[in-house]
Motif scaffolding. Structure first.
Motif, PDB file in Angstrom:
ATOM      1  N   GLY A 164       0.813  -1.212   0.000  1.00 37.06           N
ATOM      2  CA  GLY A 164       0.000   0.000   0.000  1.00 37.06           C
ATOM      3  C   GLY A 164       0.846   1.261   0.000  1.00 37.06           C
ATOM      4  O   GLY A 164       0.308   2.360  -0.073  1.00 37.06           O
ATOM      5  N   GLU A 165       2.159   1.106   0.095  1.00 41.87           N
ATOM      6  CA  GLU A 165       3.066   2.256   0.093  1.00 41.87           C
ATOM      7  C   GLU A 165       3.521   2.565  -1.328  1.00 41.87           C
ATOM      8  O   GLU A 165       3.610   1.670  -2.168  1.00 41.87           O
ATOM      9  N   TRP A 166       3.826   3.829  -1.566  1.00 42.73           N
ATOM     10  CA  TRP A 166       4.334   4.247  -2.861  1.00 42.73           C
ATOM     11  C   TRP A 166       5.832   3.997  -2.940  1.00 42.73           C
ATOM     12  O   TRP A 166       6.552   4.208  -1.971  1.00 42.73           O
ATOM     13  N   ARG A 167       6.248   3.573  -4.098  1.00 40.83           N
ATOM     14  CA  ARG A 167       7.675   3.356  -4.358  1.00 40.83           C
ATOM     15  C   ARG A 167       8.186   4.431  -5.298  1.00 40.83           C
ATOM     16  O   ARG A 167       7.611   4.666  -6.363  1.00 40.83           O
ATOM     17  N   ASP A 168       9.261   5.085  -4.910  1.00 44.51           N
ATOM     18  CA  ASP A 168      10.038   5.898  -5.830  1.00 44.51           C
ATOM     19  C   ASP A 168      11.009   4.923  -6.490  1.00 44.51           C
ATOM     20  O   ASP A 168      11.634   4.110  -5.803  1.00 44.51           O
ATOM     21  N   THR A 169      11.138   4.968  -7.806  1.00 45.78           N
ATOM     22  CA  THR A 169      11.957   4.004  -8.531  1.00 45.78           C
ATOM     23  C   THR A 169      13.236   4.654  -9.018  1.00 45.78           C
ATOM     24  O   THR A 169      13.195   5.672  -9.709  1.00 45.78           O
ATOM     25  N   VAL A 170      14.363   4.050  -8.646  1.00 45.32           N
ATOM     26  CA  VAL A 170      15.683   4.537  -9.057  1.00 45.32           C
ATOM     27  C   VAL A 170      16.091   3.778 -10.314  1.00 45.32           C
ATOM     28  O   VAL A 170      16.115   2.543 -10.323  1.00 45.32           O
ATOM     29  N   PHE A 171      16.390   4.521 -11.376  1.00 44.87           N
ATOM     30  CA  PHE A 171      16.772   3.935 -12.663  1.00 44.87           C
ATOM     31  C   PHE A 171      18.280   3.972 -12.868  1.00 44.87           C
ATOM     32  O   PHE A 171      18.938   4.975 -12.561  1.00 44.87           O
ATOM     33  N   PHE A 172      18.786   2.870 -13.413  1.00 44.65           N
ATOM     34  CA  PHE A 172      20.174   2.742 -13.837  1.00 44.65           C
ATOM     35  C   PHE A 172      20.153   2.238 -15.280  1.00 44.65           C
ATOM     36  O   PHE A 172      19.150   1.673 -15.730  1.00 44.65           O
ATOM     37  N   SER A 173      21.265   2.408 -15.996  1.00 42.69           N
ATOM     38  CA  SER A 173      21.349   1.838 -17.341  1.00 42.69           C
ATOM     39  C   SER A 173      22.798   1.550 -17.697  1.00 42.69           C
ATOM     40  O   SER A 173      23.737   2.079 -17.098  1.00 42.69           O
ATOM     41  N   VAL A 174      22.940   0.698 -18.702  1.00 45.33           N
ATOM     42  CA  VAL A 174      24.212   0.449 -19.362  1.00 45.33           C
ATOM     43  C   VAL A 174      23.937   0.597 -20.848  1.00 45.33           C
ATOM     44  O   VAL A 174      23.005  -0.022 -21.376  1.00 45.33           O
ATOM     45  N   LEU A 175      24.725   1.442 -21.526  1.00 44.44           N
ATOM     46  CA  LEU A 175      24.597   1.639 -22.966  1.00 44.44           C
ATOM     47  C   LEU A 175      25.595   0.759 -23.699  1.00 44.44           C
ATOM     48  O   LEU A 175      26.621   0.354 -23.133  1.00 44.44           O
ATOM     49  N   LYS A 176      25.305   0.497 -24.953  1.00 46.92           N
ATOM     50  CA  LYS A 176      26.139  -0.390 -25.756  1.00 46.92           C
ATOM     51  C   LYS A 176      27.603   0.040 -25.743  1.00 46.92           C
ATOM     52  O   LYS A 176      28.500  -0.794 -25.604  1.00 46.92           O
ATOM     53  N   ASP A 177      27.855   1.331 -25.876  1.00 41.23           N
ATOM     54  CA  ASP A 177      29.255   1.788 -25.913  1.00 41.23           C
ATOM     55  C   ASP A 177      29.915   1.752 -24.531  1.00 41.23           C
ATOM     56  O   ASP A 177      31.137   1.839 -24.429  1.00 41.23           O
ATOM     57  N   GLU A 178      29.136   1.596 -23.471  1.00 40.72           N
ATOM     58  CA  GLU A 178      29.681   1.438 -22.119  1.00 40.72           C
ATOM     59  C   GLU A 178      29.940  -0.029 -21.774  1.00 40.72           C
ATOM     60  O   GLU A 178      30.656  -0.331 -20.823  1.00 40.72           O
ATOM     61  N   TRP A 179      29.338  -0.939 -22.542  1.00 45.38           N
ATOM     62  CA  TRP A 179      29.404  -2.354 -22.237  1.00 45.38           C
ATOM     63  C   TRP A 179      30.836  -2.892 -22.154  1.00 45.38           C
ATOM     64  O   TRP A 179      31.143  -3.647 -21.233  1.00 45.38           O
ATOM     65  N   PRO A 180      31.764  -2.535 -23.047  1.00 43.44           N
ATOM     66  CA  PRO A 180      33.124  -3.079 -22.906  1.00 43.44           C
ATOM     67  C   PRO A 180      33.758  -2.784 -21.541  1.00 43.44           C
ATOM     68  O   PRO A 180      34.408  -3.653 -20.948  1.00 43.44           O
ATOM     69  N   THR A 181      33.536  -1.608 -21.011  1.00 45.02           N
ATOM     70  CA  THR A 181      34.098  -1.248 -19.704  1.00 45.02           C
ATOM     71  C   THR A 181      33.385  -2.004 -18.587  1.00 45.02           C
ATOM     72  O   THR A 181      34.018  -2.535 -17.667  1.00 45.02           O
ATOM     73  N   VAL A 182      32.046  -2.068 -18.647  1.00 39.95           N
ATOM     74  CA  VAL A 182      31.276  -2.799 -17.646  1.00 39.95           C
ATOM     75  C   VAL A 182      31.642  -4.286 -17.698  1.00 39.95           C
ATOM     76  O   VAL A 182      31.853  -4.929 -16.670  1.00 39.95           O
ATOM     77  N   LYS A 183      31.743  -4.824 -18.894  1.00 40.35           N
ATOM     78  CA  LYS A 183      32.102  -6.223 -19.102  1.00 40.35           C
ATOM     79  C   LYS A 183      33.478  -6.532 -18.493  1.00 40.35           C
ATOM     80  O   LYS A 183      33.648  -7.522 -17.782  1.00 40.35           O
ATOM     81  N   ALA A 184      34.446  -5.654 -18.750  1.00 45.96           N
ATOM     82  CA  ALA A 184      35.806  -5.862 -18.195  1.00 45.96           C
ATOM     83  C   ALA A 184      35.767  -5.858 -16.669  1.00 45.96           C
ATOM     84  O   ALA A 184      36.446  -6.658 -16.015  1.00 45.96           O
ATOM     85  N   GLY A 185      34.980  -4.972 -16.093  1.00 48.31           N
ATOM     86  CA  GLY A 185      34.864  -4.916 -14.639  1.00 48.31           C
ATOM     87  C   GLY A 185      34.224  -6.173 -14.066  1.00 48.31           C
ATOM     88  O   GLY A 185      34.673  -6.710 -13.058  1.00 48.31           O
ATOM     89  N   LEU A 186      33.161  -6.641 -14.721  1.00 52.98           N
ATOM     90  CA  LEU A 186      32.514  -7.874 -14.262  1.00 52.98           C
ATOM     91  C   LEU A 186      33.451  -9.072 -14.421  1.00 52.98           C
ATOM     92  O   LEU A 186      33.556  -9.904 -13.523  1.00 52.98           O
ATOM     93  N   ASP A 187      34.136  -9.134 -15.559  1.00 52.76           N
ATOM     94  CA  ASP A 187      35.079 -10.246 -15.771  1.00 52.76           C
ATOM     95  C   ASP A 187      36.187 -10.257 -14.722  1.00 52.76           C
ATOM     96  O   ASP A 187      36.570 -11.321 -14.227  1.00 52.76           O
ATOM     97  N   ALA A 188      36.677  -9.073 -14.352  1.00 54.76           N
ATOM     98  CA  ALA A 188      37.712  -8.990 -13.308  1.00 54.76           C
ATOM     99  C   ALA A 188      37.171  -9.478 -11.965  1.00 54.76           C
ATOM    100  O   ALA A 188      37.876 -10.185 -11.225  1.00 54.76           O
ATOM    101  N   ARG A 189      35.932  -9.131 -11.649  1.00 56.76           N
ATOM    102  CA  ARG A 189      35.322  -9.589 -10.384  1.00 56.76           C
ATOM    103  C   ARG A 189      35.110 -11.084 -10.374  1.00 56.76           C
ATOM    104  O   ARG A 189      35.122 -11.701  -9.302  1.00 56.76           O
ATOM    105  N   LEU A 190      34.894 -11.671 -11.529  1.00 55.64           N
ATOM    106  CA  LEU A 190      34.594 -13.099 -11.615  1.00 55.64           C
ATOM    107  C   LEU A 190      35.836 -13.965 -11.784  1.00 55.64           C
ATOM    108  O   LEU A 190      35.745 -15.197 -11.686  1.00 55.64           O
ATOM    109  N   ALA A 191      36.980 -13.336 -12.029  1.00 60.45           N
ATOM    110  CA  ALA A 191      38.229 -14.101 -12.260  1.00 60.45           C
ATOM    111  C   ALA A 191      38.713 -14.779 -10.981  1.00 60.45           C
ATOM    112  O   ALA A 191      38.445 -14.395  -9.887  1.00 60.45           O
TER     113      ALA A 191
END
Length: 191
Positions: A164-191
């Motif tokens: 019954g409470e209202w939610r304020d929604t916080v939005f995030f995104s990843v764009l295609k040209d940002e994916w190589p950097t995000v991917k490298a960071g995730l791969d480093a965390r998973l190594a």
């Protein structure tokens, strides 16, 4: 952008398209009331079947693609995540309805699953992947920030929650040209 339901896996997780065969396997994981405290719909206890059926119907209609998340080391189901808000004409989709049982939280499970889902989205032609969460869900916001997603802003009084409470929604995104950097960071965390 053409996205289809398919098995996606790496060394840490296996994502399987949701079917009714997964219902009883996910039910005990979803019983944890804390998982649903900051969601718009409830999926614990007596609410589980309605939530599960909603995930299945979206998948069958092609408006979302739900996945069971399994731990590779032992094949145990540990949670759920989905592609949703599919907008192929705009080359955009959302990753959401993500939740994990207590045994998977704080492990490499979430970054490994996000690596597969983001990679699959961009390989399918997405230009933008959205993620969103409740304004009080600081754990989720921290995970999105750590992953390298960009915090875009907050929609006020965006959703009325099952509480019954209202939610304020916080939005995030990843764009295609940002994916190589995000991917490298995730791969480093998973190594």
């Amino acid at each position: 952008m053409i996205i289809t339901p398919q098995v996606r896996e790496n060394a840490i997780v296996r994502l399987e398209p949701l079917t009714d065969d997964h219902r009883e396997e996910l039910r005990p994981l979803a019983a944890e009331t804390e998982l649903w405290a900051l969601t718009s719909l409830r999926g614990d206890g007596e609410h589980f079947n309605a939530w599960f059926d909603l995930m299945l119907s979206g998948t069958k209609a092609g408006t979302q693609f739900s996945h069971v998340v399994r731990r590779q080391e032992d094949g145990v189901a540990v949670g759920h995540s989905a592609y949703l808000t599919l907008a192929p004409e705009h080359k955009r989709l959302e990753i959401g309805w993500t939740w994990y049982g207590a045994m998977a939280r704080g492990t490499k499970i979430n970054p490994a699953a996000k690596r597969l889902l983001l990679g699959g989205a961009f390989e399918a032609g997405a230009e933008r992947v959205e993620l969103k969460t409740h304004h009080l869900n600081t754990r989720s916001q921290a995970a999105m920030t750590k992953m390298g997603a960009t915090r875009e802003g907050t929609l006020r009084r965006h959703l009325l929650c099952w509480t019954g409470e209202w939610r304020d929604t916080v939005f995030f995104s990843v764009l295609k040209d940002e994916w190589p950097t995000v991917k490298a960071g995730l791969d480093a965390r998973l190594a």
